[in-house]
Design a protein around this motif. Structure first.
Motif, PDB file in Angstrom:
ATOM      1  N   UNK A 184       0.865  -1.180   0.000  1.00  0.00           N
ATOM      2  CA  UNK A 184       0.000   0.000   0.000  1.00  0.00           C
ATOM      3  C   UNK A 184       0.895   1.222   0.000  1.00  0.00           C
ATOM      4  N   UNK A 185       0.976   1.929  -1.115  1.00  0.00           N
ATOM      5  CA  UNK A 185       1.893   3.061  -1.184  1.00  0.00           C
ATOM      6  C   UNK A 185       1.472   4.170  -0.222  1.00  0.00           C
ATOM      7  N   UNK A 186       2.465   5.014   0.118  1.00  0.00           N
ATOM      8  CA  UNK A 186       2.132   6.126   0.998  1.00  0.00           C
ATOM      9  C   UNK A 186       1.207   7.089   0.267  1.00  0.00           C
ATOM     10  N   UNK A 187       0.474   7.859   1.024  1.00  0.00           N
ATOM     11  CA  UNK A 187      -0.458   8.816   0.404  1.00  0.00           C
ATOM     12  C   UNK A 187      -1.865   8.469   0.813  1.00  0.00           C
ATOM     13  N   UNK A 188      -2.736   9.470   0.641  1.00  0.00           N
ATOM     14  CA  UNK A 188      -4.114   9.287   1.084  1.00  0.00           C
ATOM     15  C   UNK A 188      -4.822   8.221   0.245  1.00  0.00           C
ATOM     16  N   UNK A 189      -5.452   7.244   0.891  1.00  0.00           N
ATOM     17  CA  UNK A 189      -6.174   6.244   0.089  1.00  0.00           C
ATOM     18  C   UNK A 189      -7.277   6.897  -0.730  1.00  0.00           C
ATOM     19  N   UNK A 190      -7.520   6.357  -1.908  1.00  0.00           N
ATOM     20  CA  UNK A 190      -8.538   6.946  -2.790  1.00  0.00           C
ATOM     21  C   UNK A 190      -9.936   6.482  -2.414  1.00  0.00           C
ATOM     22  N   UNK A 191     -10.032   5.362  -1.739  1.00  0.00           N
ATOM     23  CA  UNK A 191     -11.337   4.831  -1.366  1.00  0.00           C
ATOM     24  C   UNK A 191     -11.222   3.350  -1.062  1.00  0.00           C
ATOM     25  N   UNK A 192     -12.382   2.731  -0.909  1.00  0.00           N
ATOM     26  CA  UNK A 192     -12.396   1.312  -0.521  1.00  0.00           C
ATOM     27  C   UNK A 192     -13.063   0.502  -1.635  1.00  0.00           C
ATOM     28  N   UNK A 193     -12.402  -0.548  -2.043  1.00  0.00           N
ATOM     29  CA  UNK A 193     -12.955  -1.400  -3.104  1.00  0.00           C
ATOM     30  C   UNK A 193     -13.016  -2.853  -2.604  1.00  0.00           C
ATOM     31  N   UNK A 194     -14.096  -3.533  -2.967  1.00  0.00           N
ATOM     32  CA  UNK A 194     -14.203  -4.964  -2.684  1.00  0.00           C
ATOM     33  C   UNK A 194     -14.048  -5.693  -4.019  1.00  0.00           C
ATOM     34  N   UNK A 195     -13.188  -6.707  -4.043  1.00  0.00           N
ATOM     35  CA  UNK A 195     -12.974  -7.459  -5.283  1.00  0.00           C
ATOM     36  C   UNK A 195     -13.439  -8.903  -5.076  1.00  0.00           C
ATOM     37  N   UNK A 196     -14.273  -9.381  -5.983  1.00  0.00           N
ATOM     38  CA  UNK A 196     -14.791 -10.746  -5.819  1.00  0.00           C
ATOM     39  C   UNK A 196     -15.016 -11.402  -7.174  1.00  0.00           C
ATOM     40  N   UNK A 197     -15.127 -12.710  -7.125  1.00  0.00           N
ATOM     41  CA  UNK A 197     -15.432 -13.507  -8.317  1.00  0.00           C
ATOM     42  C   UNK A 197     -16.790 -14.161  -8.079  1.00  0.00           C
ATOM     43  N   UNK A 198     -17.708 -14.074  -9.025  1.00  0.00           N
ATOM     44  CA  UNK A 198     -19.054 -14.602  -8.770  1.00  0.00           C
ATOM     45  C   UNK A 198     -19.096 -16.120  -8.606  1.00  0.00           C
ATOM     46  N   UNK A 199     -20.109 -16.628  -7.891  1.00  0.00           N
ATOM     47  CA  UNK A 199     -20.237 -18.076  -7.740  1.00  0.00           C
ATOM     48  C   UNK A 199     -20.273 -18.741  -9.105  1.00  0.00           C
ATOM     49  N   UNK A 200     -19.653 -19.889  -9.204  1.00  0.00           N
ATOM     50  CA  UNK A 200     -19.629 -20.602 -10.484  1.00  0.00           C
ATOM     51  C   UNK A 200     -18.350 -20.340 -11.249  1.00  0.00           C
ATOM     52  N   UNK A 201     -17.541 -19.430 -10.771  1.00  0.00           N
ATOM     53  CA  UNK A 201     -16.268 -19.140 -11.438  1.00  0.00           C
ATOM     54  C   UNK A 201     -15.125 -19.395 -10.468  1.00  0.00           C
ATOM     55  N   UNK A 202     -14.293 -20.362 -10.816  1.00  0.00           N
ATOM     56  CA  UNK A 202     -13.190 -20.731  -9.913  1.00  0.00           C
ATOM     57  C   UNK A 202     -11.888 -20.041 -10.269  1.00  0.00           C
ATOM     58  N   UNK A 203     -11.909 -19.178 -11.276  1.00  0.00           N
ATOM     59  CA  UNK A 203     -10.667 -18.524 -11.686  1.00  0.00           C
ATOM     60  C   UNK A 203     -10.379 -17.359 -10.730  1.00  0.00           C
ATOM     61  N   UNK A 204      -9.478 -17.622  -9.779  1.00  0.00           N
ATOM     62  CA  UNK A 204      -9.222 -16.599  -8.759  1.00  0.00           C
ATOM     63  C   UNK A 204      -8.098 -15.633  -9.150  1.00  0.00           C
ATOM     64  N   UNK A 205      -7.224 -16.065 -10.069  1.00  0.00           N
ATOM     65  CA  UNK A 205      -6.050 -15.225 -10.357  1.00  0.00           C
ATOM     66  C   UNK A 205      -6.383 -13.824 -10.881  1.00  0.00           C
ATOM     67  N   UNK A 206      -7.355 -13.695 -11.803  1.00  0.00           N
ATOM     68  CA  UNK A 206      -7.649 -12.330 -12.271  1.00  0.00           C
ATOM     69  C   UNK A 206      -8.067 -11.391 -11.131  1.00  0.00           C
ATOM     70  N   UNK A 207      -8.779 -11.943 -10.148  1.00  0.00           N
ATOM     71  CA  UNK A 207      -9.209 -11.071  -9.047  1.00  0.00           C
ATOM     72  C   UNK A 207      -8.024 -10.701  -8.155  1.00  0.00           C
TER      73      UNK A 207
END
Ligand code: B12
Length: 254
Positions: free
Chosen positions: A143-166
């Protein structure tokens, strides 16, 4: 003063100081069998060494294909340390996470996918390679120094096992000053909504690689809409640069 005393003041072993004399880094005069260093030369070197070291130079990758081939070979042989060191060297050389993912990791994964489809690679070999990449990516998140821009949640929908892109999306966002909660694969919609509210997410990023999970992704998106939670979706072949741009645009509107 004698070189051994100068070495003491420099806080290095005599042999190191001697190497510096041989390399011309420290001026010394040999009188008989003894090297003598004058006070001003010693001071200059002490001052020089106390300067903060410059940031590592930005690495320029001349040919990504060469890098891809080397990494692929390490992955196919299960050489985890070598594969991870290769990826880490690029990060240490200030190559961006986006370039590491898109110029190196994704093309190598695509090649692995081809070989898997052609049955020249087993599922076990693919799993081993994916797991090594997953562990390498963990090291690249900071996490680089500096004010955070905001909060993001990253997820992969059910039925998709490809975790690497997320994981790649998470790394790119985090390194671009977004506080990122990475949920991984197979997240039920109601849990996604709850956690997004709990952490005060600015938006949810969905990654979709398995086209069969499209319906499930769309159903999640409808539920997020009902809860007024902003969302973005990326899929196979979409670009992390576009993700970063879209996320930045969304915040500017706020
Ligand atoms: C590894 C892998 C797996 C692993 C996943 C392991 C893991 N931990 O992730 C496992 C073994 C689980 C797997 C399973 C399957 N897989 Co698979 N898999 C792959 C493989 C080899 C690599 C996937 C990958 O990570 N790619 C690299 C990614 C990172 O590149 P990318 O897609 O361009 O990703 C970018 C975007 O996602 C972007 N991004 C991310 N988030 C966001 C957000 C936004 C908003 C934006 C703009 C961008 C963005 O960033 C990424 C980097 O640039 C691919 C081959 C390939 N061509 O990719 C096949 C592949 C994706 N799999 C495929 C298939 C068919 C399957 C299975 C259906 C096989 C089966 N019969 O069981 C199952 C599905 C299981 C399921 N329920 O999901 C096919 C999909 C074909 C298709 N389009 O229909 C592929 C392409 C293989 C092939 N050539 O046929 N797979």
């Amino acid at each position: 003063m004698e070189l051994k005393d100068a070495a003491n003041q420099l806080g290095v072993h005599y042999q190191t100081a001697y190497q510096w004399v041989r390399a011309g880094r420290l001026h010394a005069e040999k009188i008989g069998t003894v090297y003598n260093v004058n006070e001003s030369d010693l001071r200059r070197l002490i001052n020089e060494r106390s300067e903060p070291s410059p940031p590592p130079e930005m690495m320029h990758v001349r040919d990504w294909r060469v890098q891809q081939e080397k990494l692929l070979n390490h992955l196919l042989r299960g050489e985890e340390s070598a594969a991870r060191a290769k990826i880490q060297r690029l990060a240490d050389g200030k190559v961006s996470i986006v370039d590491i993912c898109e110029q190196l990791l994704s093309p190598v994964l695509k090649e692995i996918g081809e070989r898997w489809v052609n049955r020249t690679l087993t599922i076990a070999e693919e799993h081993r390679a994916s797991a090594i990449i997953e562990r390498s990516l963990a090291n690249l998140m900071f996490s680089p120094v500096g004010r955070p821009k905001g909060v993001v949640v990253v997820a992969t929908p059910p039925g998709d096992e490809h975790s690497l892109p997320s994981i790649m999306a998470t790394a790119a966002l985090r390194n671009n000053r977004w506080i990122t909660h990475h949920l991984g694969a197979q997240i039920p919609a109601e849990d996604l909504v709850k956690i997004s509210k709990d952490v005060g997410a600015t938006l949810v990023v969905l990654t979709l690689t398995n086209p069969e999970a499209m319906t499930s992704a769309q159903s999640i998106e409808r539920i997020l809409d009902q809860h007024n939670i902003a969302h973005l979706r990326g899929g196979m072949g979409t670009k992390l640069r576009d993700l970063l741009e879209s996320v930045d645009t969304l915040t500017k509107k706020d």
